[in-house]
Scaffold this motif. Sequence first.
Motif, PDB file in Angstrom:
ATOM      1  N   GLY A   1       0.676  -1.082   0.242  1.00 49.86           N
ATOM      2  CA  GLY A   1      -0.182  -0.044   0.154  1.00 49.86           C
ATOM      3  C   GLY A   1       0.645   1.232   0.029  1.00 49.86           C
ATOM      4  O   GLY A   1       0.477   2.476   1.053  1.00 49.86           O
TER       5      GLY A   1
ATOM      6  N   GLY B   1       1.801   5.647   3.153  1.00 48.48           N
ATOM      7  CA  GLY B   1       3.332   5.097   2.655  1.00 48.48           C
ATOM      8  C   GLY B   1       4.391   5.873   1.548  1.00 48.48           C
ATOM      9  O   GLY B   1       5.482   6.354   1.383  1.00 48.48           O
TER      10      GLY B   1
ATOM     11  N   ILE C   1      -2.108  -0.537  -6.932  1.00 51.93           N
ATOM     12  CA  ILE C   1      -2.026   0.536  -8.325  1.00 51.93           C
ATOM     13  C   ILE C   1      -0.480   1.010  -8.616  1.00 51.93           C
ATOM     14  O   ILE C   1       0.356   1.087  -7.570  1.00 51.93           O
ATOM     15  CB  ILE C   1      -3.069   2.443  -8.097  1.00 51.93           C
ATOM     16  CG1 ILE C   1      -2.112   2.599  -6.408  1.00 51.93           C
ATOM     17  CG2 ILE C   1      -4.124   1.365  -7.446  1.00 51.93           C
ATOM     18  CD1 ILE C   1      -2.864   4.059  -6.125  1.00 51.93           C
TER      19      ILE C   1
ATOM     20  N   THR D   1      -4.359  -9.054  -1.510  1.00 49.65           N
ATOM     21  CA  THR D   1      -4.980 -10.698  -1.525  1.00 49.65           C
ATOM     22  C   THR D   1      -4.798 -11.557  -2.319  1.00 49.65           C
ATOM     23  O   THR D   1      -5.380 -12.645  -2.421  1.00 49.65           O
ATOM     24  CB  THR D   1      -6.851  -9.619  -1.865  1.00 49.65           C
ATOM     25  OG1 THR D   1      -6.616  -9.461  -3.293  1.00 49.65           O
ATOM     26  CG2 THR D   1      -7.102  -9.137  -1.356  1.00 49.65           C
TER      27      THR D   1
ATOM     28  N   LEU E   1       0.825  -1.611   4.682  1.00 48.75           N
ATOM     29  CA  LEU E   1       0.236  -0.352   4.644  1.00 48.75           C
ATOM     30  C   LEU E   1      -0.581  -0.417   3.387  1.00 48.75           C
ATOM     31  O   LEU E   1      -2.562   0.538   4.613  1.00 48.75           O
ATOM     32  CB  LEU E   1       0.969   0.925   4.783  1.00 48.75           C
ATOM     33  CG  LEU E   1       1.738   1.074   5.199  1.00 48.75           C
ATOM     34  CD1 LEU E   1       2.936   2.849   4.197  1.00 48.75           C
ATOM     35  CD2 LEU E   1       1.391   1.114   6.883  1.00 48.75           C
TER      36      LEU E   1
ATOM     37  N   ALA F   1      -4.773  -1.326   2.746  1.00 51.32           N
ATOM     38  CA  ALA F   1      -6.126  -1.146   3.778  1.00 51.32           C
ATOM     39  C   ALA F   1      -7.087  -0.380   2.567  1.00 51.32           C
ATOM     40  O   ALA F   1      -7.059   0.349   2.563  1.00 51.32           O
ATOM     41  CB  ALA F   1      -5.934  -0.845   4.866  1.00 51.32           C
TER      42      ALA F   1
ATOM     43  N   VAL G   1      -9.474  -6.787   1.715  1.00 52.06           N
ATOM     44  CA  VAL G   1      -8.030  -5.961   1.333  1.00 52.06           C
ATOM     45  C   VAL G   1      -7.655  -6.223   2.910  1.00 52.06           C
ATOM     46  O   VAL G   1      -6.434  -7.019   3.287  1.00 52.06           O
ATOM     47  CB  VAL G   1      -8.330  -4.623   0.958  1.00 52.06           C
ATOM     48  CG1 VAL G   1      -6.811  -4.341   1.053  1.00 52.06           C
ATOM     49  CG2 VAL G   1      -8.784  -4.569   0.030  1.00 52.06           C
TER      50      VAL G   1
ATOM     51  N   SER H   1      -3.360  -0.159  12.829  1.00 51.31           N
ATOM     52  CA  SER H   1      -4.736   0.037  13.666  1.00 51.31           C
ATOM     53  C   SER H   1      -5.291   1.640  13.713  1.00 51.31           C
ATOM     54  O   SER H   1      -4.535   2.028  12.662  1.00 51.31           O
ATOM     55  CB  SER H   1      -4.401  -0.568  14.908  1.00 51.31           C
ATOM     56  OG  SER H   1      -5.745  -1.163  14.972  1.00 51.31           O
ATOM     57  N   SER H   2      -6.255   1.750  14.276  1.00 49.02           N
ATOM     58  CA  SER H   2      -6.846   2.726  14.117  1.00 49.02           C
ATOM     59  C   SER H   2      -7.367   3.108  15.261  1.00 49.02           C
ATOM     60  O   SER H   2      -8.477   2.392  15.984  1.00 49.02           O
ATOM     61  CB  SER H   2      -7.568   2.784  12.790  1.00 49.02           C
ATOM     62  OG  SER H   2      -8.954   4.082  12.435  1.00 49.02           O
TER      63      SER H   2
ATOM     64  N   TYR I   1     -14.367  -0.731   8.965  1.00 50.04           N
ATOM     65  CA  TYR I   1     -12.959  -0.579   8.685  1.00 50.04           C
ATOM     66  C   TYR I   1     -12.475  -0.496  10.281  1.00 50.04           C
ATOM     67  O   TYR I   1     -11.767  -1.590  10.675  1.00 50.04           O
ATOM     68  CB  TYR I   1     -12.802   1.042   8.424  1.00 50.04           C
ATOM     69  CG  TYR I   1     -11.774   1.528   8.705  1.00 50.04           C
ATOM     70  CD1 TYR I   1     -10.700   0.845   7.564  1.00 50.04           C
ATOM     71  CD2 TYR I   1     -11.396   2.161  10.316  1.00 50.04           C
ATOM     72  CE1 TYR I   1      -9.497   1.221   8.699  1.00 50.04           C
ATOM     73  CE2 TYR I   1     -10.313   3.056   9.557  1.00 50.04           C
ATOM     74  CZ  TYR I   1      -9.778   2.446   9.357  1.00 50.04           C
ATOM     75  OH  TYR I   1      -7.798   2.682   8.986  1.00 50.04           O
TER      76      TYR I   1
ATOM     77  N   PRO J   1      -5.775  11.989   1.548  1.00 47.56           N
ATOM     78  CA  PRO J   1      -6.209  10.947   2.314  1.00 47.56           C
ATOM     79  C   PRO J   1      -6.906   9.575   1.160  1.00 47.56           C
ATOM     80  O   PRO J   1      -7.718  10.238  -0.156  1.00 47.56           O
ATOM     81  CB  PRO J   1      -6.978  11.571   2.867  1.00 47.56           C
ATOM     82  CG  PRO J   1      -6.344  12.805   3.061  1.00 47.56           C
ATOM     83  CD  PRO J   1      -5.673  13.396   2.086  1.00 47.56           C
TER      84      PRO J   1
ATOM     85  N   THR K   1     -11.946  11.394   8.949  1.00 53.81           N
ATOM     86  CA  THR K   1     -10.782  12.677   8.613  1.00 53.81           C
ATOM     87  C   THR K   1     -10.294  13.256   7.878  1.00 53.81           C
ATOM     88  O   THR K   1      -9.684  14.278   8.150  1.00 53.81           O
ATOM     89  CB  THR K   1      -9.881  12.438  10.274  1.00 53.81           C
ATOM     90  OG1 THR K   1      -8.660  11.411   9.762  1.00 53.81           O
ATOM     91  CG2 THR K   1     -10.408  11.648  11.272  1.00 53.81           C
TER      92      THR K   1
HETATM   93  P1  NAD Z   1      -4.594   4.954   1.779  1.00 57.99           P
HETATM   94  O1  NAD Z   1      -6.151   4.679   1.700  1.00 57.99           O
HETATM   95  O2  NAD Z   1      -4.085   6.411   1.768  1.00 57.99           O
HETATM   96  O3  NAD Z   1      -3.576   4.217   1.038  1.00 57.99           O
HETATM   97  C1  NAD Z   1      -3.733   2.630   0.563  1.00 57.99           C
HETATM   98  C2  NAD Z   1      -2.955   2.203  -0.343  1.00 57.99           C
HETATM   99  O4  NAD Z   1      -3.672   0.948  -0.109  1.00 57.99           O
HETATM  100  C3  NAD Z   1      -3.872   3.016  -1.399  1.00 57.99           C
HETATM  101  O5  NAD Z   1      -2.601   3.344  -1.624  1.00 57.99           O
HETATM  102  C4  NAD Z   1      -4.044   1.612  -2.287  1.00 57.99           C
HETATM  103  O6  NAD Z   1      -3.921   2.129  -3.513  1.00 57.99           O
HETATM  104  C5  NAD Z   1      -3.414   0.411  -1.619  1.00 57.99           C
HETATM  105  N1  NAD Z   1      -4.430  -0.957  -1.611  1.00 57.99           N
HETATM  106  C6  NAD Z   1      -5.373  -1.210  -1.416  1.00 57.99           C
HETATM  107  N2  NAD Z   1      -6.351  -2.528  -1.556  1.00 57.99           N
HETATM  108  C7  NAD Z   1      -4.887  -2.810  -1.875  1.00 57.99           C
HETATM  109  C8  NAD Z   1      -4.575  -4.019  -2.693  1.00 57.99           C
HETATM  110  N3  NAD Z   1      -5.870  -5.599  -2.774  1.00 57.99           N
HETATM  111  N4  NAD Z   1      -3.338  -4.753  -2.241  1.00 57.99           N
HETATM  112  C9  NAD Z   1      -2.266  -3.649  -2.251  1.00 57.99           C
HETATM  113  N5  NAD Z   1      -2.613  -2.635  -2.186  1.00 57.99           N
HETATM  114  C10 NAD Z   1      -3.992  -2.513  -1.898  1.00 57.99           C
HETATM  115  O7  NAD Z   1      -4.462   4.873   2.723  1.00 57.99           O
HETATM  116  P2  NAD Z   1      -3.322   5.263   4.258  1.00 57.99           P
HETATM  117  O8  NAD Z   1      -3.946   7.050   4.750  1.00 57.99           O
HETATM  118  O9  NAD Z   1      -1.778   5.402   4.041  1.00 57.99           O
HETATM  119  O10 NAD Z   1      -3.560   4.048   5.787  1.00 57.99           O
HETATM  120  C11 NAD Z   1      -2.271   2.594   5.309  1.00 57.99           C
HETATM  121  C12 NAD Z   1      -2.564   2.187   7.072  1.00 57.99           C
HETATM  122  O11 NAD Z   1      -3.017   3.083   7.673  1.00 57.99           O
HETATM  123  C13 NAD Z   1      -3.859   1.488   6.734  1.00 57.99           C
HETATM  124  O12 NAD Z   1      -3.636   0.097   7.415  1.00 57.99           O
HETATM  125  C14 NAD Z   1      -4.623   2.780   7.488  1.00 57.99           C
HETATM  126  O13 NAD Z   1      -5.823   1.856   7.945  1.00 57.99           O
HETATM  127  C15 NAD Z   1      -4.031   3.382   8.212  1.00 57.99           C
HETATM  128  N6  NAD Z   1      -4.961   4.416   9.132  1.00 57.99           N
HETATM  129  C16 NAD Z   1      -4.597   5.678   8.936  1.00 57.99           C
HETATM  130  C17 NAD Z   1      -4.397   6.406   9.045  1.00 57.99           C
HETATM  131  C18 NAD Z   1      -5.079   7.580   8.123  1.00 57.99           C
HETATM  132  O14 NAD Z   1      -5.398   9.584   8.809  1.00 57.99           O
HETATM  133  N7  NAD Z   1      -4.774   8.124   7.092  1.00 57.99           N
HETATM  134  C19 NAD Z   1      -5.143   6.494  10.417  1.00 57.99           C
HETATM  135  C20 NAD Z   1      -5.528   5.244  10.611  1.00 57.99           C
HETATM  136  C21 NAD Z   1      -5.171   4.345  10.427  1.00 57.99           C
END
Ligand code: NAD
Length: 328
Positions: free
Chosen positions: A12, A18, A40, A58, A78, A80, A96, A120-121, A146, A183, A188
Motif C-alpha cells: 500500500g 506509504g 496501483i 489479497t 499499509l 487497506a 483487503v 490499527s486505528s 473498517y 488521504p 478525518t
Molecule cells: P491510503 O488509502 O491512502 O493508502 C492505502 C493504499 O493501499 C492505497 O495506495 C491503495 O491503492 C492500496 N491498496 C488497496 N487495496 C490494495 C490491495 N488489495 N493490495 C495492495 N494495495 C492495496 O491509506 P493510508 O492513509 O496510507 O493508510 C495506511 C494504513 O494506515 C492503513 O492500514 C490505514 O487503515 C491506517 N490508518 C490511516 C489513517 C489515516 O488517517 N491516514 C488513520 C488510521 C489508520
Amino acid sequence: MTSEADTILVTGAAGQIGSELVPALRNIFGPGKVIASDIIQPEKQLTETGPFEKLDVTNRQALGQVISKYHIKVIYHLAAILSANGEKNPQKAWDVNINGFYNVLEASRELGVKQIFCPSSIAVFGPLTPRIKTPQDTILSPTTMYGVTKVAGENLGDYYVRKYGLDVRGCRFPGIISHEALPGGGTTDYAVAIFYEAVIYNKYTCFLKPETRLPMMYMPDCLKSIITLMEADFARLQHHSNFNVTAMSFSAEELAAEIKKHLPEFEIKYEPDFRQTIADSWPESIDDSAARKEWGWQPDYDLGRMTEDMLRILKERHRLGKLNYDKK
Ligand code: NAD
C-alpha cells in the motif's frame, strides 16, 4: 530491530502514509533495501528512487513471490480500505483488510520474515468506549466494517506474536494530516482537504459538524511513531499490535479558527454527511501513556505548529503553480 542487511517491503506504498514512509525508510536503510508495492501505479517519486512491485495483497501467491524474490525480512503492511470507503463497500474492506493481513502473516511465517508493522486505528473504538482520554485497554465494539477489521487485525497480530514468535507491531493511528499524497477515503480527510481549499479557494465546506472533536496527528509524528516503535526493544513491549498514539485533538471549528490566524478571509460552511455518524462513534481524545512508557512515544507537533507548517508548504507550492488538488 531492523539490521542494515535486512530488506524491507512496504505494501500500500502509494497511499497517504506509504508515499512518505517509503522515502523516510529509503533514507535510513538505503534506496535498494526498501521495496515499495501497491495495487496501483504510484507517483514517479516512489518508482524512481528504488524498487517497485505491482502487488495485490489479497493474492497470496504473488505476495510470497515478492517476499522470496527480495529475501524480505521486514514488512510495513499499509494496504487497506479506510473507514468511509469501507462503508461504501464493506465486502471489499473485509477482503483487503482481513485476508490481506492474514496473507502477510502466513507468508511471513512460512518465508522467514522477522518483523511486521501493521497500523490499527482509532476506528477500533465504538459508542460504548469512553470518549475522553480513551484508555489503552478498553471496550472495542466498533460500528464500521473498517473498525471490525482493525479489531480483528490487532487480535490476529497479537496471536502471531504469542503462537509463532513473529514480531508484529502496530499503532492505533488517529486522523493523519499531511501535504504529499491526499488521504484515501477516511472520516478525518476533512482535516487535510481544509488546508488545500483554504490555500486555493479561501473557503471550505466541511462534511462534519463544527463541534465534532477527533484525535489527530501530523505526518512527521506519524513517521516518527512508526520508526520509533519498530526500533524499540521487544523485551520492553507489553502491548504489540494496538498501541494508542495521539498528538492533538480538535474540532473543525477550532481548526478553522487556527487557519484564520494565517488567512483572515478564510470561510467555512458545514454540510455533515454519512461520515458524521462514523465520527460520532469515535473518541475525542486518546490516552497514549502505554506507548510513552513502553517505547518512549512523544509527539512534536500540536495544532498551532502543524497548521503553520501545512499552510507554509501548501502556499509555497501554490505560488509555484505546483499544488495538485482534485476537489472531491
Ligand atoms: P491510503 O488509502 O491512502 O493508502 C492505502 C493504499 O493501499 C492505497 O495506495 C491503495 O491503492 C492500496 N491498496 C488497496 N487495496 C490494495 C490491495 N488489495 N493490495 C495492495 N494495495 C492495496 O491509506 P493510508 O492513509 O496510507 O493508510 C495506511 C494504513 O494506515 C492503513 O492500514 C490505514 O487503515 C491506517 N490508518 C490511516 C489513517 C489515516 O488517517 N491516514 C488513520 C488510521 C489508520
